[in-house]
Write a protein that holds these residues in place. Structure first.
Motif, PDB file in Angstrom:
ATOM      1  N   ARG A  47       9.979  15.293  -6.245  1.00  0.00           N
ATOM      2  CA  ARG A  47      10.341  15.738  -4.905  1.00  0.00           C
ATOM      3  C   ARG A  47       9.104  16.156  -4.112  1.00  0.00           C
ATOM      4  NH1 ARG A  47      15.003  17.716  -7.848  1.00  0.00           N
ATOM      5  NH2 ARG A  47      16.851  16.620  -7.044  1.00  0.00           N
ATOM      6  N   SER A  48       9.168  15.928  -2.806  1.00  0.00           N
ATOM      7  CA  SER A  48       8.105  16.392  -1.914  1.00  0.00           C
ATOM      8  C   SER A  48       8.156  17.910  -1.810  1.00  0.00           C
ATOM      9  CB  SER A  48       8.285  15.775  -0.525  1.00  0.00           C
ATOM     10  OG  SER A  48       9.461  16.297   0.091  1.00  0.00           O
ATOM     11  N   ALA A  49       7.170  18.488  -1.158  1.00  0.00           N
ATOM     12  CA  ALA A  49       7.109  19.949  -1.036  1.00  0.00           C
ATOM     13  C   ALA A  49       8.347  20.499  -0.348  1.00  0.00           C
ATOM     14  CB  ALA A  49       5.853  20.358  -0.282  1.00  0.00           C
ATOM     15  N   VAL A  50       8.735  19.899   0.773  1.00  0.00           N
ATOM     16  CA  VAL A  50       9.901  20.420   1.501  1.00  0.00           C
ATOM     17  C   VAL A  50      11.177  20.191   0.702  1.00  0.00           C
ATOM     18  CG1 VAL A  50      10.360  18.324   2.868  1.00  0.00           C
ATOM     19  CG2 VAL A  50      10.962  20.597   3.787  1.00  0.00           C
ATOM     20  N   GLU A  51      11.256  19.085  -0.025  1.00  0.00           N
ATOM     21  CA  GLU A  51      12.423  18.845  -0.875  1.00  0.00           C
ATOM     22  C   GLU A  51      12.485  19.844  -2.023  1.00  0.00           C
ATOM     23  OE1 GLU A  51      12.719  13.979  -0.214  1.00  0.00           O
ATOM     24  OE2 GLU A  51      11.680  14.821  -1.963  1.00  0.00           O
ATOM     25  N   ARG A  52      11.337  20.161  -2.617  1.00  0.00           N
ATOM     26  CA  ARG A  52      11.304  21.134  -3.718  1.00  0.00           C
ATOM     27  C   ARG A  52      11.822  22.485  -3.266  1.00  0.00           C
ATOM     28  NH1 ARG A  52       5.239  20.411  -6.344  1.00  0.00           N
ATOM     29  NH2 ARG A  52       5.215  18.133  -6.126  1.00  0.00           N
ATOM     30  N   LEU A  53      11.297  22.961  -2.133  1.00  0.00           N
ATOM     31  CA  LEU A  53      11.709  24.284  -1.655  1.00  0.00           C
ATOM     32  C   LEU A  53      13.177  24.278  -1.262  1.00  0.00           C
ATOM     33  CD1 LEU A  53      11.131  27.190  -0.864  1.00  0.00           C
ATOM     34  CD2 LEU A  53      10.311  26.355   1.356  1.00  0.00           C
ATOM     35  N   ALA A  54      13.606  23.253  -0.541  1.00  0.00           N
ATOM     36  CA  ALA A  54      15.000  23.183  -0.128  1.00  0.00           C
ATOM     37  C   ALA A  54      15.927  23.124  -1.338  1.00  0.00           C
ATOM     38  CB  ALA A  54      15.218  21.957   0.771  1.00  0.00           C
ATOM     39  N   HIS A  55      15.524  22.374  -2.361  1.00  0.00           N
ATOM     40  CA  HIS A  55      16.335  22.260  -3.570  1.00  0.00           C
ATOM     41  C   HIS A  55      16.452  23.606  -4.271  1.00  0.00           C
ATOM     42  CE1 HIS A  55      17.732  20.830  -7.507  1.00  0.00           C
ATOM     43  NE2 HIS A  55      18.095  19.731  -6.889  1.00  0.00           N
ATOM     44  N   LEU A  56      15.352  24.322  -4.385  1.00  0.00           N
ATOM     45  CA  LEU A  56      15.376  25.635  -5.030  1.00  0.00           C
ATOM     46  C   LEU A  56      16.270  26.600  -4.264  1.00  0.00           C
ATOM     47  CD1 LEU A  56      14.309  27.565  -7.226  1.00  0.00           C
ATOM     48  CD2 LEU A  56      12.399  28.093  -5.696  1.00  0.00           C
ATOM     49  N   LEU A  57      16.179  26.595  -2.939  1.00  0.00           N
ATOM     50  CA  LEU A  57      17.000  27.504  -2.138  1.00  0.00           C
ATOM     51  C   LEU A  57      18.488  27.185  -2.295  1.00  0.00           C
ATOM     52  CD1 LEU A  57      14.868  27.729   1.144  1.00  0.00           C
ATOM     53  CD2 LEU A  57      14.872  29.280  -0.825  1.00  0.00           C
ATOM     54  N   CYS A  58      18.822  25.895  -2.380  1.00  0.00           N
ATOM     55  CA  CYS A  58      20.224  25.517  -2.611  1.00  0.00           C
ATOM     56  C   CYS A  58      20.683  25.960  -3.995  1.00  0.00           C
ATOM     57  CB  CYS A  58      20.387  24.005  -2.469  1.00  0.00           C
ATOM     58  SG  CYS A  58      20.243  23.374  -0.792  1.00  0.00           S
ATOM     59  N   GLU A  59      19.832  25.752  -5.003  1.00  0.00           N
ATOM     60  CA  GLU A  59      20.198  26.141  -6.367  1.00  0.00           C
ATOM     61  C   GLU A  59      20.430  27.649  -6.466  1.00  0.00           C
ATOM     62  OE1 GLU A  59      17.743  26.966 -10.265  1.00  0.00           O
ATOM     63  OE2 GLU A  59      17.886  24.797  -9.952  1.00  0.00           O
ATOM     64  N   LEU A  60      19.516  28.420  -5.909  1.00  0.00           N
ATOM     65  CA  LEU A  60      19.657  29.873  -5.982  1.00  0.00           C
ATOM     66  C   LEU A  60      20.941  30.329  -5.293  1.00  0.00           C
ATOM     67  CD1 LEU A  60      15.960  30.930  -5.336  1.00  0.00           C
ATOM     68  CD2 LEU A  60      17.196  31.029  -7.513  1.00  0.00           C
ATOM     69  N   TYR A  61      21.258  29.703  -4.166  1.00  0.00           N
ATOM     70  CA  TYR A  61      22.514  30.037  -3.482  1.00  0.00           C
ATOM     71  C   TYR A  61      23.707  29.776  -4.393  1.00  0.00           C
ATOM     72  CZ  TYR A  61      26.645  29.388  -0.645  1.00  0.00           C
ATOM     73  OH  TYR A  61      27.932  29.454  -0.190  1.00  0.00           O
ATOM     74  N   MET A  62      23.749  28.609  -5.034  1.00  0.00           N
ATOM     75  CA  MET A  62      24.879  28.262  -5.893  1.00  0.00           C
ATOM     76  C   MET A  62      24.990  29.211  -7.081  1.00  0.00           C
ATOM     77  SD  MET A  62      26.527  25.683  -4.653  1.00  0.00           S
ATOM     78  CE  MET A  62      26.357  24.341  -3.473  1.00  0.00           C
ATOM     79  N   GLN A 121       7.742  27.371   7.112  1.00  0.00           N
ATOM     80  CA  GLN A 121       7.730  27.249   8.569  1.00  0.00           C
ATOM     81  C   GLN A 121       8.390  25.952   9.021  1.00  0.00           C
ATOM     82  OE1 GLN A 121       7.062  29.866  10.292  1.00  0.00           O
ATOM     83  NE2 GLN A 121       6.374  30.907   8.420  1.00  0.00           N
ATOM     84  N   GLU A 122       8.243  24.904   8.222  1.00  0.00           N
ATOM     85  CA  GLU A 122       8.882  23.630   8.552  1.00  0.00           C
ATOM     86  C   GLU A 122      10.406  23.767   8.506  1.00  0.00           C
ATOM     87  OE1 GLU A 122       8.996  18.981   6.939  1.00  0.00           O
ATOM     88  OE2 GLU A 122       7.413  20.352   6.269  1.00  0.00           O
ATOM     89  N   LEU A 123      10.918  24.435   7.490  1.00  0.00           N
ATOM     90  CA  LEU A 123      12.365  24.631   7.394  1.00  0.00           C
ATOM     91  C   LEU A 123      12.868  25.564   8.492  1.00  0.00           C
ATOM     92  CD1 LEU A 123      12.945  24.939   3.523  1.00  0.00           C
ATOM     93  CD2 LEU A 123      13.446  22.990   5.007  1.00  0.00           C
ATOM     94  N   ARG A 124      12.083  26.587   8.793  1.00  0.00           N
ATOM     95  CA  ARG A 124      12.465  27.485   9.887  1.00  0.00           C
ATOM     96  C   ARG A 124      12.468  26.746  11.214  1.00  0.00           C
ATOM     97  NH1 ARG A 124       8.725  32.651   8.096  1.00  0.00           N
ATOM     98  NH2 ARG A 124      10.360  33.931   7.156  1.00  0.00           N
ATOM     99  N   GLY A 125      11.407  25.983  11.456  1.00  0.00           N
ATOM    100  CA  GLY A 125      11.291  25.259  12.720  1.00  0.00           C
ATOM    101  C   GLY A 125      12.404  24.253  12.930  1.00  0.00           C
ATOM    102  N   ALA A 126      12.918  23.706  11.833  1.00  0.00           N
ATOM    103  CA  ALA A 126      14.019  22.743  11.923  1.00  0.00           C
ATOM    104  C   ALA A 126      15.374  23.430  12.028  1.00  0.00           C
ATOM    105  CB  ALA A 126      13.992  21.819  10.704  1.00  0.00           C
ATOM    106  N   GLY A 127      15.377  24.760  12.035  1.00  0.00           N
ATOM    107  CA  GLY A 127      16.631  25.503  12.136  1.00  0.00           C
ATOM    108  C   GLY A 127      17.448  25.511  10.858  1.00  0.00           C
ATOM    109  N   GLN A 128      16.799  25.182   9.721  1.00  0.00           N
ATOM    110  CA  GLN A 128      17.524  25.125   8.449  1.00  0.00           C
ATOM    111  C   GLN A 128      17.760  26.510   7.855  1.00  0.00           C
ATOM    112  OE1 GLN A 128      18.860  22.518   7.138  1.00  0.00           O
ATOM    113  NE2 GLN A 128      17.697  20.669   7.548  1.00  0.00           N
ATOM    114  N   ILE A 129      16.764  27.387   7.984  1.00  0.00           N
ATOM    115  CA  ILE A 129      16.859  28.701   7.343  1.00  0.00           C
ATOM    116  C   ILE A 129      16.323  29.795   8.253  1.00  0.00           C
ATOM    117  CG2 ILE A 129      16.602  27.746   5.009  1.00  0.00           C
ATOM    118  CD1 ILE A 129      13.668  28.858   5.078  1.00  0.00           C
TER     119      ILE A 129
END
Length: 245
Positions: A146-161, A199-207
């Protein structure tokens, strides 16, 4: 239910009153509290008991001789730290608190007594170990593919679950009491790269991440970005559906 371990296991099945009492008794003794950033188990220690996280966050890590650290797992409330360690002569990794933690020290005779007293408890403890192994495999995939943004997004989803499974989320928000340096050591990135990715995830309005509180604004979108499939967490067994019946 206050015991996060029982709540987690009951995603797999439902226990009888006697089984719940046995689990409560097993995890309600030998309780200790540690502060933030303290080693719970050191590499090279002889394993004598399994640590169960009742409150707070901990991690499993390896550290190289030059000080570089790789976080291999996060332990959340309800997680057993290495339930299989009794087969080892010495620990080949360390476990440390990330926040103040409350731990229950569960001995080998206690675990053996639980599994001998109830086939259902034995099956859920096997499920717990298989669940942990599946999480470890998915982390390996993230580091390798996974790319950097995919890694972080995946971890955040896992922790939520995982936190939702023990009742520690509010909507799609949860406490995320780790530092960007912790995330760097987890994701195999530099702290600067982690900061840019956040910052990329924040800027995209994801988190939104304010203080210790993380809010996911569009969970399906974040899961799609991360190529996240929750099936590896194995949280969809019969126990997860009994409350709705």
């Amino acid at each position: 239910m206050n015991n996060p371990f029982i709540r987690k296991l009951e995603n797999f099945t439902r226990f009888s009153q006697a089984e719940r009492k046995a689990l409560e008794d097993a995890t309600g003794q030998n309780v200790r509290r540690l502060g933030s950033r303290e080693d719970i188990v050191n590499e090279g220690d002889e394993p004598r008991a399994v640590n169960l996280v009742l409150e707070g966050w901990a991690c499993r890590y390896k550290q190289l001789q030059d000080g570089r650290r790789q976080i291999i797992a996060f332990f959340l409330p309800g997680d057993l730290c290495d339930p299989h360690i009794f087969t080892l002569r010495q620990m080949d990794h360390a476990v440390a608190s990330l926040t103040p933690v409350t731990l229950a020290r569960v001995t080998q005779p206690t675990i053996e007594g639980l599994t001998e007293s109830s086939t259902r408890i034995a099956e859920t403890l096997w499920w717990e170990m298989l669940h942990n192994a599946a999480v470890q495999r998915e982390w390996t995939v993230s580091l390798g593919q996974r790319s950097a943004v995919e890694r972080l997004a995946h971890l955040l989803c896992e922790l939520y679950m995982r936190l939702r499974a023990v009742g520690l989320t509010e909507g799609t928000a949860y406490d995320l009491p780790v530092t960007q340096a912790d995330l760097a050591d987890t994701l195999g990135l530099s702290s600067v790269h982690v900061n840019r990715t956040i910052q990329e995830l924040r800027g995209a309005g994801q988190i939104t991440w304010k203080g210790r509180r993380l809010t996911i604004h569009d969970l399906p979108a974040l899961m799609a970005l991360a190529l996240f499939d929750p099936n590896y967490l194995h949280l969809d067994h019969e126990g997860a559906h009994l409350d709705a019946q």
